[in-house]
Design a protein around this motif. Structure first.
Motif, PDB file in Angstrom:
ATOM      1  N   LEU A  58       0.966  -1.328  -0.105  1.00 59.91           N
ATOM      2  CA  LEU A  58       0.049   0.028  -0.079  1.00 59.91           C
ATOM      3  C   LEU A  58       0.820   1.198  -0.168  1.00 59.91           C
ATOM      4  O   LEU A  58       1.709   1.499   1.018  1.00 59.91           O
ATOM      5  CB  LEU A  58      -1.038   0.086   0.974  1.00 59.91           C
ATOM      6  N   TYR A  71      -7.388   3.073   0.124  1.00 60.59           N
ATOM      7  CA  TYR A  71      -8.046   2.183   1.081  1.00 60.59           C
ATOM      8  C   TYR A  71      -9.172   2.790   1.718  1.00 60.59           C
ATOM      9  O   TYR A  71      -9.156   3.902   1.663  1.00 60.59           O
ATOM     10  CB  TYR A  71      -7.203   1.497   2.092  1.00 60.59           C
ATOM     11  N   LEU A 131      -7.952  -2.698   0.926  1.00 61.34           N
ATOM     12  CA  LEU A 131      -7.429  -2.017  -0.031  1.00 61.34           C
ATOM     13  C   LEU A 131      -8.416  -1.802  -1.307  1.00 61.34           C
ATOM     14  O   LEU A 131      -9.374  -2.508  -1.477  1.00 61.34           O
ATOM     15  CB  LEU A 131      -6.412  -3.127  -0.735  1.00 61.34           C
TER      16      LEU A 131
END
Length: 154
Positions: free
Chosen positions: A9, A88, A55
């Motif tokens: 991420l 996210y 996500l």
């Protein structure tokens, strides 16, 4: 063969990493796929279980084979599917059973203690958008013996 899915991420010039207590190494959140699960379902579920974050639009960034080799004998083999995401929803958990969660500046992440193969996977996710394929050979104590990557990176 064991299959795992891990997430990278990248948000606001930081990467969310998890510091594993066993070795003190940093890793990408993720884990083992469940029976019948797609790789995208696995990374979404595993990432949320470890971080609390869902996500958004994870994209496959690499497919890797890991081989643990003791002298010439293969002790274990597994595949890892790496995904990258830039956003996210939901909230970061205050504690994770898997280790300490930490937002690390992209400029510092490759200097953290981690498996050498993970360093190459993260570098690829930061620098390129194409899918990378590779094989990593490790000793039983996770010293990197050799690797092959396509496309290759330095």
């Amino acid at each position: 063969m064991r299959r795992t899915a891990n997430g990278i991420l990248l948000k606001d010039k930081h990467i969310l990493m998890i510091k594993k207590p066993r070795r003190g190494w940093y890793a990408m959140p993720g884990g083992k796929m469940e029976l019948g699960e797609s790789v995208k379902e696995a990374v979404t579920r595993e990432f949320q279980e470890e971080t609390g974050l869902l996500l958004e639009e994870p994209q496959l960034s690499g497919v890797y084979t890991y081989i643990i080799q003791n002298d010439e004998e293969i002790e274990m083999e597994w595949m890892m599917f790496a995904f990258s995401a830039k956003d996210y929803t939901k909230d970061l958990v205050s504690e994770s059973e898997e280790g300490e969660l930490e937002w690390i500046p992209i400029s510092d992440v490759l200097d953290k203690p981690m498996a050498e193969g993970d360093r190459l996977i993260i570098k690829h996710a930061i620098e390129r958008d194409e899918i990378m394929y590779g094989t990593f050979y490790y000793t039983p104590d996770y010293s990197l013996l050799s690797y092959r990557l396509d496309p290759s990176i330095k």
